[in-house]
Design a protein around this motif. Structure first.
Motif, PDB file in Angstrom:
ATOM      1  N   VAL A   9      41.376  47.392  40.305  1.00 31.28           N
ATOM      2  CA  VAL A   9      41.293  45.993  40.727  1.00 31.28           C
ATOM      3  C   VAL A   9      42.496  45.692  41.618  1.00 31.28           C
ATOM      4  O   VAL A   9      43.640  45.853  41.198  1.00 31.28           O
ATOM      5  N   VAL A  10      42.222  45.272  42.859  1.00 35.11           N
ATOM      6  CA  VAL A  10      43.287  44.990  43.825  1.00 35.11           C
ATOM      7  C   VAL A  10      43.224  43.517  44.200  1.00 35.11           C
ATOM      8  O   VAL A  10      42.294  43.078  44.877  1.00 35.11           O
ATOM      9  N   ASP A  11      44.196  42.739  43.768  1.00 36.51           N
ATOM     10  CA  ASP A  11      44.207  41.298  44.044  1.00 36.51           C
ATOM     11  C   ASP A  11      45.636  40.798  43.886  1.00 36.51           C
ATOM     12  O   ASP A  11      46.340  41.210  42.963  1.00 36.51           O
ATOM     13  N   ASP A  12      46.081  39.907  44.793  1.00 34.52           N
ATOM     14  CA  ASP A  12      47.450  39.415  44.705  1.00 34.52           C
ATOM     15  C   ASP A  12      47.584  38.192  43.805  1.00 34.52           C
ATOM     16  O   ASP A  12      48.688  37.655  43.655  1.00 34.52           O
ATOM     17  N   GLU A  13      46.492  37.742  43.195  1.00 38.68           N
ATOM     18  CA  GLU A  13      46.562  36.652  42.230  1.00 38.68           C
ATOM     19  C   GLU A  13      46.686  37.232  40.824  1.00 38.68           C
ATOM     20  O   GLU A  13      45.740  37.823  40.294  1.00 38.68           O
ATOM     21  N   LYS A  14      47.855  37.048  40.240  1.00 36.31           N
ATOM     22  CA  LYS A  14      48.139  37.648  38.932  1.00 36.31           C
ATOM     23  C   LYS A  14      47.139  37.206  37.865  1.00 36.31           C
ATOM     24  O   LYS A  14      46.642  38.023  37.082  1.00 36.31           O
ATOM     25  N   HIS A  49      36.210  55.492  40.237  1.00 32.37           N
ATOM     26  CA  HIS A  49      34.767  55.425  40.473  1.00 32.37           C
ATOM     27  C   HIS A  49      34.388  54.209  41.313  1.00 32.37           C
ATOM     28  O   HIS A  49      33.310  54.181  41.911  1.00 32.37           O
ATOM     29  N   LEU A  50      35.292  53.201  41.368  1.00 37.10           N
ATOM     30  CA  LEU A  50      35.007  51.980  42.124  1.00 37.10           C
ATOM     31  C   LEU A  50      36.299  51.206  42.343  1.00 37.10           C
ATOM     32  O   LEU A  50      37.205  51.236  41.502  1.00 37.10           O
ATOM     33  N   ILE A  51      36.380  50.508  43.494  1.00 40.70           N
ATOM     34  CA  ILE A  51      37.514  49.635  43.795  1.00 40.70           C
ATOM     35  C   ILE A  51      37.002  48.214  43.953  1.00 40.70           C
ATOM     36  O   ILE A  51      36.083  47.955  44.731  1.00 40.70           O
ATOM     37  N   LEU A  52      37.588  47.292  43.186  1.00 41.29           N
ATOM     38  CA  LEU A  52      37.291  45.873  43.293  1.00 41.29           C
ATOM     39  C   LEU A  52      38.410  45.283  44.139  1.00 41.29           C
ATOM     40  O   LEU A  52      39.563  45.219  43.692  1.00 41.29           O
ATOM     41  N   LEU A  53      38.111  44.861  45.363  1.00 41.46           N
ATOM     42  CA  LEU A  53      39.140  44.623  46.370  1.00 41.46           C
ATOM     43  C   LEU A  53      39.087  43.214  46.959  1.00 41.46           C
ATOM     44  O   LEU A  53      38.091  42.827  47.577  1.00 41.46           O
ATOM     45  N   ASP A  54      40.176  42.465  46.775  1.00 48.43           N
ATOM     46  CA  ASP A  54      40.284  41.129  47.369  1.00 48.43           C
ATOM     47  C   ASP A  54      40.459  41.266  48.871  1.00 48.43           C
ATOM     48  O   ASP A  54      41.142  42.169  49.355  1.00 48.43           O
ATOM     49  N   VAL A  55      39.859  40.355  49.628  1.00 44.31           N
ATOM     50  CA  VAL A  55      39.943  40.418  51.085  1.00 44.31           C
ATOM     51  C   VAL A  55      41.240  39.815  51.603  1.00 44.31           C
ATOM     52  O   VAL A  55      41.987  40.442  52.346  1.00 44.31           O
ATOM     53  N   MET A  56      41.520  38.570  51.200  1.00 42.12           N
ATOM     54  CA  MET A  56      42.675  37.847  51.732  1.00 42.12           C
ATOM     55  C   MET A  56      43.872  37.993  50.799  1.00 42.12           C
ATOM     56  O   MET A  56      43.920  37.385  49.741  1.00 42.12           O
ATOM     57  N   MET A  57      44.823  38.849  51.197  1.00 45.54           N
ATOM     58  CA  MET A  57      46.043  39.047  50.422  1.00 45.54           C
ATOM     59  C   MET A  57      47.239  38.958  51.348  1.00 45.54           C
ATOM     60  O   MET A  57      47.111  39.163  52.557  1.00 45.54           O
ATOM     61  N   SER A  58      48.391  38.635  50.788  1.00 44.46           N
ATOM     62  CA  SER A  58      49.613  38.676  51.593  1.00 44.46           C
ATOM     63  C   SER A  58      49.854  40.132  51.966  1.00 44.46           C
ATOM     64  O   SER A  58      49.597  41.038  51.178  1.00 44.46           O
ATOM     65  N   GLY A  59      50.350  40.352  53.157  1.00 45.26           N
ATOM     66  CA  GLY A  59      50.496  41.732  53.613  1.00 45.26           C
ATOM     67  C   GLY A  59      49.179  42.256  54.153  1.00 45.26           C
ATOM     68  O   GLY A  59      48.429  41.547  54.816  1.00 45.26           O
ATOM     69  N   MET A  60      48.883  43.505  53.836  1.00 48.15           N
ATOM     70  CA  MET A  60      47.660  44.133  54.334  1.00 48.15           C
ATOM     71  C   MET A  60      46.419  43.501  53.720  1.00 48.15           C
ATOM     72  O   MET A  60      46.364  43.234  52.526  1.00 48.15           O
ATOM     73  N   SER A  61      45.404  43.259  54.543  1.00 48.43           N
ATOM     74  CA  SER A  61      44.161  42.671  54.049  1.00 48.43           C
ATOM     75  C   SER A  61      43.298  43.723  53.367  1.00 48.43           C
ATOM     76  O   SER A  61      43.479  44.927  53.556  1.00 48.43           O
ATOM     77  N   GLY A  62      42.330  43.249  52.595  1.00 49.84           N
ATOM     78  CA  GLY A  62      41.387  44.156  51.948  1.00 49.84           C
ATOM     79  C   GLY A  62      40.565  44.922  52.965  1.00 49.84           C
ATOM     80  O   GLY A  62      40.225  46.090  52.754  1.00 49.84           O
ATOM     81  N   TYR A  63      40.216  44.266  54.074  1.00 47.80           N
ATOM     82  CA  TYR A  63      39.441  44.938  55.120  1.00 47.80           C
ATOM     83  C   TYR A  63      40.220  46.128  55.686  1.00 47.80           C
ATOM     84  O   TYR A  63      39.663  47.210  55.893  1.00 47.80           O
ATOM     85  N   LYS A  64      41.516  45.903  55.950  1.00 47.09           N
ATOM     86  CA  LYS A  64      42.345  46.978  56.507  1.00 47.09           C
ATOM     87  C   LYS A  64      42.469  48.121  55.520  1.00 47.09           C
ATOM     88  O   LYS A  64      42.371  49.296  55.901  1.00 47.09           O
ATOM     89  N   MET A  65      42.650  47.790  54.247  1.00 45.48           N
ATOM     90  CA  MET A  65      42.753  48.835  53.234  1.00 45.48           C
ATOM     91  C   MET A  65      41.474  49.648  53.175  1.00 45.48           C
ATOM     92  O   MET A  65      41.503  50.889  53.114  1.00 45.48           O
ATOM     93  N   ALA A  66      40.328  48.965  53.195  1.00 42.94           N
ATOM     94  CA  ALA A  66      39.042  49.668  53.137  1.00 42.94           C
ATOM     95  C   ALA A  66      38.883  50.591  54.336  1.00 42.94           C
ATOM     96  O   ALA A  66      38.371  51.712  54.211  1.00 42.94           O
ATOM     97  N   ASP A  67      39.333  50.130  55.491  1.00 41.83           N
ATOM     98  CA  ASP A  67      39.242  50.940  56.706  1.00 41.83           C
ATOM     99  C   ASP A  67      40.072  52.208  56.559  1.00 41.83           C
ATOM    100  O   ASP A  67      39.651  53.306  56.950  1.00 41.83           O
TER     101      ASP A  67
END
Length: 226
Positions: A9-14, A49-67
């Motif tokens: 789980v990748v998200d900048d909201e604790k 097996h799976l990544i749950l990825l937030d799109v809008m985060m401080s720093g690198m975005s989820g889209y960039k990470m997925a790329d």
């Protein structure tokens, strides 16, 4: 399922990370969390097996990470985006960078669980991801962060281990010094390409005869032979 799915789980909201971790763990999933895309990229993503990825985060975005996951790391691990955006262009962006599904915030935990199970069912993994890298008698345990030659444990620093793991995962492919810096060192640490050379020199010495498998080529970087 005859295996325990491991999810990052990748998200900048604790608060949201903790809610997802608690509820998904209660559902029987093995959950790891990361507070940023940068932190997530430092993890052994091939073991999930799976990544749950937030799109809008401080720093690198989820889209960039997925790329990066798809193009640079060349991993096929399923990705489900979490986002407050629901415009058609945003949805298309998510799928174009390799997303498998898209969950709009706010969402219910039940919806997340259903979506995760659906994506995992489509993937139908037949076994758990590999947690070891091996080359003849040299073996790296990715989870334990340990290295061994035969039965002898080799003491590597964190950077040496990460460099060796990166090269072994990409056997036969030259990786530039700059790319190694970007992948191994944090963005807030000032280092030079010389740091890569120094760490690889120490690494070669520690792994003895296997050191010759790490090949350097001017203008190309380093490669672990096939």
């Amino acid at each position: 399922m005859d295996y325990t799915p491991r999810i990052l789980v990748v998200d900048d909201e604790k608060d949201l990370r903790e809610i997802l971790q608690f509820n998904l763990s209660s559902e029987g999933f093995e959950i790891d969390v990361a507070a940023s895309a940068e932190e997530a990229l430092s993890k052994p993503l091939e073991n999930y097996h799976l990544i749950l990825l937030d799109v809008m985060m401080s720093g690198m975005s989820g889209y960039k990470m997925a790329d990066i996951v798809r193009k640079e790391k060349q991993l096929g691990v399923p990705i489900i985006f979490l986002t407050a955006k629901n415009a058609e262009n945003d949805l298309l962006t998510g799928f174009n960078v390799g997303g498998d599904d898209y969950i709009i915030k706010p969402f219910s935990i039940k919806e997340v669980i259903v979506r995760i199970k659906a994506v995992l069912k489509r993937g139908k993994p037949t076994s758990t991801p590999s947690t070891t890298l091996e080359y003849e008698g040299l073996k790296l345990d990715i989870n334990r962060k340990s290295a061994a030659i035969g039965d002898e444990v080799i003491k590597l620093t964190r950077k040496e281990f990460e460099i060796l793991a990166l090269l072994m995962k990409n056997r036969g492919k030259y990786i530039s010094r700059q790319e190694i810096l970007n992948r191994i060192w944090s963005n807030d640490v000032i280092v030079t390409e010389r740091n890569v050379d120094v760490n690889i020199a120490r690494l070669r010495k520690k792994i003895g005869d296997y050191g010759s498998a790490i090949q350097g080529r001017a203008g190309y970087g380093y490669c672990f032979e096939n």
